[in-house]
Enzyme design. Sequence first.
Site, PDB file in Angstrom:
ATOM      1  N   ASP A 232       0.881  -1.174   0.000  1.00 27.54           N
ATOM      2  CA  ASP A 232       0.000   0.000   0.000  1.00 27.54           C
ATOM      3  C   ASP A 232       0.914   1.218   0.000  1.00 27.54           C
ATOM      4  O   ASP A 232       1.314   1.727   1.044  1.00 27.54           O
ATOM      5  CB  ASP A 232      -0.894  -0.022   1.246  1.00 27.54           C
ATOM      6  CG  ASP A 232      -1.902   1.124   1.262  1.00 27.54           C
ATOM      7  OD1 ASP A 232      -1.712   2.094   0.500  1.00 27.54           O
ATOM      8  OD2 ASP A 232      -2.863   1.051   2.042  1.00 27.54           O
ATOM      9  N   GLU A 325       1.613   2.760  13.018  1.00 32.37           N
ATOM     10  CA  GLU A 325       0.554   2.657  12.017  1.00 32.37           C
ATOM     11  C   GLU A 325      -0.560   1.849  12.673  1.00 32.37           C
ATOM     12  O   GLU A 325      -0.567   0.628  12.616  1.00 32.37           O
ATOM     13  CB  GLU A 325       1.093   1.972  10.756  1.00 32.37           C
ATOM     14  CG  GLU A 325       0.170   2.154   9.546  1.00 32.37           C
ATOM     15  CD  GLU A 325      -0.962   1.150   9.504  1.00 32.37           C
ATOM     16  OE1 GLU A 325      -1.974   1.378  10.208  1.00 32.37           O
ATOM     17  OE2 GLU A 325      -0.842   0.157   8.791  1.00 32.37           O
ATOM     18  N   GLU A 334     -10.312  -2.460  15.544  1.00 30.19           N
ATOM     19  CA  GLU A 334      -9.140  -3.102  16.136  1.00 30.19           C
ATOM     20  C   GLU A 334      -8.761  -2.493  17.480  1.00 30.19           C
ATOM     21  O   GLU A 334      -8.092  -3.128  18.273  1.00 30.19           O
ATOM     22  CB  GLU A 334      -7.897  -3.062  15.232  1.00 30.19           C
ATOM     23  CG  GLU A 334      -8.017  -3.818  13.946  1.00 30.19           C
ATOM     24  CD  GLU A 334      -6.733  -3.771  13.146  1.00 30.19           C
ATOM     25  OE1 GLU A 334      -5.644  -3.772  13.753  1.00 30.19           O
ATOM     26  OE2 GLU A 334      -6.815  -3.733  11.921  1.00 30.19           O
ATOM     27  N   HIS A 491      -5.386  -0.066   1.240  1.00 32.93           N
ATOM     28  CA  HIS A 491      -5.892  -1.360   1.700  1.00 32.93           C
ATOM     29  C   HIS A 491      -7.029  -1.191   2.712  1.00 32.93           C
ATOM     30  O   HIS A 491      -7.747  -2.138   2.998  1.00 32.93           O
ATOM     31  CB  HIS A 491      -4.768  -2.202   2.302  1.00 32.93           C
ATOM     32  CG  HIS A 491      -4.320  -1.783   3.665  1.00 32.93           C
ATOM     33  ND1 HIS A 491      -3.496  -0.691   3.897  1.00 32.93           N
ATOM     34  CD2 HIS A 491      -4.574  -2.303   4.886  1.00 32.93           C
ATOM     35  CE1 HIS A 491      -3.271  -0.581   5.190  1.00 32.93           C
ATOM     36  NE2 HIS A 491      -3.915  -1.547   5.820  1.00 32.93           N
TER      37      HIS A 491
END
Length: 553
Positions: A232, A325, A334, A491
């Site tokens: 990506d 990230e 998440e 992505h």
Amino acid sequence: MTVPVPSSASLDVPRHAASDTSDTSSTNDGGDDGWEDVEPEDESQSIIGLFSDDIYPDVRSLLKDTKERYSFDLAKVQKDLELDFFGTVKLINYIRSEVKKGVQKPDVSSRSLFDDDVYLKPVIEDDALLYNLDDIALDDDGLQSENHRKTDTEAQLREVQEELCRLQEQFSNYRLAVQQSLNVQLSNDDDDPPQPTNVDRNDARRSITEEVDSDYFKSYSYNAIHESMLKDTVRTDAYRDFIYDHKGLFKGKTVLDVGCGTGILSMFCAKAGAKKVIAVDNSSIIEKARVNVFANGFGDVITCIRGKIEEIKLPVPQVDIIVSEWMGYGLLFEAMLDSVIWARDRYLAPGGLMVPSHATLRIAPFADPDFVDSHVSFWRNVYGFDMSSMLESVHNEAIIAGTKTSSVVGDSAVFLQLPLHTITVEELNFLKTFELTIAHDVPRLDGWLIWFDIFFLTSPTAKLKNGALPWELRKEGLVAFTTGPFGPETHWQQCVLLIQPEGEKPVPLQKGQVIRGQIGYQKKKKDARALDIEVRWSIDDCSSSRHQTWSLQ
């Protein structure tokens, strides 16, 4: 980051350093099994020229002739650009591809010209030059260093070729698997029978949470997800550009990389001049990160630690910069940002820098009949079979997909700003207002589109202008990117929330109509990584409003 989970058959089997398995001097008591692909070295292997079809007996002959006839010094280019093994592979394949196009003098002034992974794929099948890369950098007396044996080069090249053969579909399969795993775990949590005591009940819930966490971290142990993220380029280039363009911020500093994965961000920081980088990950990918760190000569700068950032102890009391990230689908899926905030509050020195520094969440009205057909009408006729039972929750599940710009039928609105230096975990559960204007007539509103933008500002006190757009900041020389449909696809793609139709006739919308509403994110459970997204809305201040909730898991 995203969360694919591989099949259970491959769990807990991390690959270790090549030196653990490639000692060709040892005997194989079990016979020849497992060594079929290892061929004896062929010292007389012919090598094809870089700029012609001439055949050379060895690399030294090729280098000498190429230098004299074409004024091209391959060894000097390799040295000047500080190319490692993979960089040299890319350089050779880049030159061969350019010559194949008719370019007699390929531009090799910068490694960025051939930094794309496409140049890992050999232009010439069984290119002997790629198997003899160590011969490019010979000592003055023509003897190779013992640390650069040809067998190591061949092993590395085979590994590159194996990686190139991996199917991109593996990423989608992994992502589906983790969604199913989380669904099962959370369903089990909800369906638990009453426990005899509060202590037992808490232990049971804690156990399930730990299992979900275990699946989450195991999902990052496998190559496919990291390959997807590294490829990506919108994502990876942004981090690289910010770090390399602001080496003054990193020079001599101590950096913490939360969720380091393969170690790419840590190595960016080390190359930019950081004095010390602490790379933390709770997945077994940390073992590969260690190998990557040492293979690239950063073993004295980067320290890799496995564990949850909340549970380990860093070798330093404070850090100057935190890089991570942490972004998931819809930004907050998440819940990794929780860990980054914890690390900030525990370790970041006063005046320290968060990289990235800001994020924003946007919502826009969505209308796309083709998209609805492919995700809803599809189930009514699957190879001639009626599978309408699958429609039961189709309008209650968030869909992660790339969408067309034409599907955005109004302006977008920022509904949450996240200044990473000050945002709190409590603020990540929220209900925010928004207002949108329809840009043109549409037969009906099919849903909502959510995406996020990421910004890299250079100061912990810098303020992000309300409603700032990434491309506006890039014009000012700053680093930023969008995951929305108006930029290159990432992505993360976009988060689509399809609206449950009301009545048999769709309600058309006209240009200029205003939609006002509220949007909220709520974790499914206190420690869960999945989200519920709620939207309430009304059109033109109509007395009747609508309300719907979607699960992102």
